[in-house]
Design an enzyme around this catalytic site. Structure first.
Site, mmCIF file in Angstrom:
data_model
loop_
_atom_site.group_PDB
_atom_site.id
_atom_site.type_symbol
_atom_site.label_atom_id
_atom_site.label_comp_id
_atom_site.label_asym_id
_atom_site.label_seq_id
_atom_site.Cartn_x
_atom_site.Cartn_y
_atom_site.Cartn_z
ATOM 1 N N GLY A 9 0.881 -1.164 -0.131
ATOM 2 C CA GLY A 9 0.009 -0.068 0.085
ATOM 3 C C GLY A 9 0.788 1.370 -0.006
ATOM 4 N N GLU A 43 -2.612 -1.094 2.480
ATOM 5 C CA GLU A 43 -1.755 -2.334 2.883
ATOM 6 C C GLU A 43 -2.981 -3.345 2.761
ATOM 7 O OE1 GLU A 43 1.178 -2.683 2.905
ATOM 8 O OE2 GLU A 43 2.227 -1.032 3.166
ATOM 9 N N ASP A 132 5.139 -2.427 -4.667
ATOM 10 C CA ASP A 132 5.516 -1.295 -4.300
ATOM 11 C C ASP A 132 5.132 -0.073 -5.399
ATOM 12 O OD1 ASP A 132 6.631 0.684 -2.057
ATOM 13 O OD2 ASP A 132 7.832 0.894 -3.733
#
Length: 346
Positions: A9, A43, A132
């Protein structure tokens, strides 16, 4: 066969434009986000979408996360929260409750078939780096007023986020681009963690030993959340850091372990007034409101790009205390790395 996927996240300003992403390979990934959200929302939602999109598969699933908060929420705290009526150990509401409840439903259907593995972020792990990149790309897309590419997802899963896959020359998915449709989770509201708080009221440091929900919500190694009221972007980093320091010393923040944890570096430490060395874990176990203590700022200096030093004086029953705090910037966010306190000599 076990499917291995990384989930991550991101939030620019935290809270701010936020994104999430999960990644298996160049032909199997997804991303999404919100114009305003938090890193923790990203996340958790990355994992939730991954669970939903793989619900139709028979294979076992291993989820790689660089967020201990996300892993602990699902594997340690969620069951206890549910038994307490979705309250934490201290009686406070669970943050990101809508997402957590959805995760509870998704996990009930996958008992024994989903495992979670923590990986260190930004350490060169191939799958984590791709997740990411997708999450950050989604955040950036919303910052620019675009809707990110949802990705190909897993086949015809009913809950997939729609979007066309794009592959760069190196075989990796391109950063999310604009699409007309929004993310499946756009309706999820921002966490109540970031509701407005009273005007900053500087306080002294808390002593270990006070009650805190040390068993939940404090295992963090990812980027910190900005304290309520702190601007996402400041022209002078010293102003941003000073606001964060002051927010960290308010009862509004100090009464919530998760808020404090979000502002401390994973390797945070402190040398207290007595000369004792305190670790992050030890400090969080004793954090709590301590009452008003005057704060006199003596120096705020940007020692180098991404490093700010604050020197200040507090006044309490034990007399004046000289304090210094080192703040560092990582992944676009500021958080306290080290604090030192010494009794001031006359």
């Amino acid at each position: 066969m076990t499917i291995i996927a990384a989930a991550d996240g991101s939030a620019l300003g935290n809270p701010g434009p936020a994104g999430w992403g999960w990644y298996v390979d160049p032909s199997c990934w997804a991303a999404g986000g919100w114009p305003h959200g938090t890193n923790n929302m990203g996340e958790l939602t990355a994992v939730l979408d991954l669970l939903r999109q793989t619900a139709h598969l028979e294979e076992e699933l291993e989820v790689l996360c660089d967020s201990k908060y996300a892993i602990d929420t699902i594997t340690k705290w969620m069951a206890g929260w549910k038994k307490k009526g979705w309250k934490k150990a201290d009686g406070k509401p669970v943050a990101n409750l809508e997402i957590v409840k959805a995760l509870d439903v998704a996990m009930r259907e996958r008992v024994g078939k989903v495992t979670f593995t923590w990986v260190k972020g930004h350490a060169g792990h191939a799958l984590n780096e791709e997740a990411d990149r997708l999450a950050n790309g989604a955040s950036q897309a919303y910052k620019e007023g675009r809707v990110p590419d949802g990705g190909p997802g897993f086949g015809d899963a009913a809950d997939r986020v729609t979007g066309a896959a794009r592959v760069e020359d190196d075989g990796a998915p391109a950063a999310p681009a604009a699409l007309p449709e929004a993310s499946l989770f756009d309706a999820v509201p921002a966490a109540s963690l970031f509701d407005a708080v009273p005007e900053v009221d500087p306080l002294g440091a808390a002593a270990p030993g006070t009650d805190a929900a040390a068993d939940e919500g404090v295992s963090r190694d990812d980027a910190p959340l900005l304290a309520p009221g702190v601007e996402e972007v400041a022209t002078d980093p010293r102003e941003t850091v000073l606001d964060l320091e002051r927010a960290l010393l308010t009862d509004a923040v100090r009464s919530d372990v998760e808020r404090v944890a979000d502002l401390l570096h994973p390797e945070w430490s402190e040398i207290g007034r007595s000369g004792r060395l305190l670790t992050r874990e030890g400090f969080l176990q004793g954090v709590g409101p301590v009452g008003h203590v005057d704060m006199d700022v003596l120096e705020v200096s940007e020692v180098s790009p991404g490093v700010v030093l604050i020197v200040w004086r507090s006044h309490g029953r034990a007399g004046a205390t000289l304090r210094s705090s080192w703040w560092v910037r990582e992944r676009g966010e500021w958080f306290q790395r080290f604090h030192h306190a010494s009794a001031e000599r006359a």
